[in-house]
Design an enzyme around this catalytic site. Structure first.
Site, short mmCIF file in Angstrom:
data_model
loop_
_atom_site.label_atom_id
_atom_site.label_comp_id
_atom_site.label_asym_id
_atom_site.label_seq_id
_atom_site.Cartn_x
_atom_site.Cartn_y
_atom_site.Cartn_z
N ASN A 134 0.67 4.26 -18.54
CA ASN A 134 0.36 5.28 -17.15
C ASN A 134 1.25 5.04 -16.20
O ASN A 134 1.73 5.74 -15.37
CB ASN A 134 -1.03 5.13 -16.67
CG ASN A 134 -2.00 5.54 -17.81
OD1 ASN A 134 -2.26 6.80 -17.65
ND2 ASN A 134 -2.69 5.02 -18.45
N VAL A 180 -17.99 -1.48 -9.00
CA VAL A 180 -17.15 -1.53 -10.10
C VAL A 180 -16.97 0.03 -10.59
O VAL A 180 -18.27 0.54 -10.91
CB VAL A 180 -17.31 -2.26 -11.54
CG1 VAL A 180 -16.29 -1.81 -12.63
CG2 VAL A 180 -16.86 -3.86 -10.86
N HIS A 217 -9.69 5.34 -14.57
CA HIS A 217 -10.61 4.75 -15.53
C HIS A 217 -10.70 5.96 -16.80
O HIS A 217 -10.97 7.14 -16.47
CB HIS A 217 -11.97 4.77 -14.85
CG HIS A 217 -12.96 4.22 -15.85
ND1 HIS A 217 -13.03 2.80 -16.22
CD2 HIS A 217 -14.15 5.01 -16.51
CE1 HIS A 217 -14.18 2.53 -17.12
NE2 HIS A 217 -14.60 3.79 -17.45
#
Ligand code: GAR
Length: 193
Positions: free
Chosen positions: A13, A146, A111
């Site tokens: 990424n 989180v 994510h």
């Protein structure tokens, strides 16, 4: 907008972000450095390839968090480098107060699930095992919760009847490689307005 890339893994990424910068798709954003919490992480190899400083920075003795003293050292290093935006691109360590407080609303995370579904470790595996009809990826602001901050972008990936977990994961990674540079370019546009 001066961008710091943080990662613990192979760095595909981070590579997508650097390629976008090379092609002029990152707008006013510019990657100023790469930092890793693992000395052998593949992401560090992108530094010499793209002419960007890349460094291992000691996170302390824990596996999934910083020691308080090292967390302050990381925040100091990024402040000294003049980072405006911190991008967690496969950074597998939870950030706490000293770091979050140093960069309010200036840290984003990628994510590999459609948050709020499947936060935490192995978002793709969790999605696959649940039997959900689709998975995807999310870029969000980092907060003390989180994977819980407000979303900046999401990409959906349908599960195909002939998918294996590997083919499903590969399409999610492709979606990540498009989403993360696009969100950074969006933020850079906003910052320059
Ligand atoms: C990416 O799939 C990213 O979404 C995930 O780690 C991978 C890093 O790959 N991040 C998390 O799971 C964070 N909780 P990369 O090193 O090739 O960019």
């Amino acid at each position: 907008m001066r961008v710091a890339l943080l990662g613990s893994g192979r760095g595909s990424n981070a590579e997508a972000v650097l390629l976008a910068q090379q092609d002029g798709r990152l707008g006013a954003a510019r990657v100023i450095g790469i930092w890793s919490d693992l000395p052998g992480a593949g992401i560090l190899g992108l530094g010499p390839r793209f002419g960007v400083p890349a460094a291992f920075l000691d996170p302390g003795p824990f596996r999934t968090k910083f020691s308080p003293e090292r967390e302050r050292a990381w925040a100091d290093a990024l402040r000294t480098a003049g980072a405006d935006l911190i991008v967690l691109a496969g950074f597998m360590r939870v950030l706490k107060a000293p770091f979050l407080g140093a960069f309010p609303r200036r840290i984003i995370n990628l994510h590999p699930s459609l948050l709020p579904a499947f936060p935490g470790l192995d978002g793709i595996g969790q999605t696959w095992r649940s039997g959900a009809a689709e998975g995807g990826c999310t870029v969000h602001w980092v907060t003390a919760e989180v994977d819980g901050g407000a979303h900046l972008g999401q990409a959906r990936v349908a599960r195909r009847p002939d998918d294996t977990q590997e083919t499903f994961a590969a399409r999610i990674h492709e979606a990540e490689h498009r989403l993360l540079p696009a969100v950074i370019a969006d933020l850079a546009r906003g910052a320059s307005r």
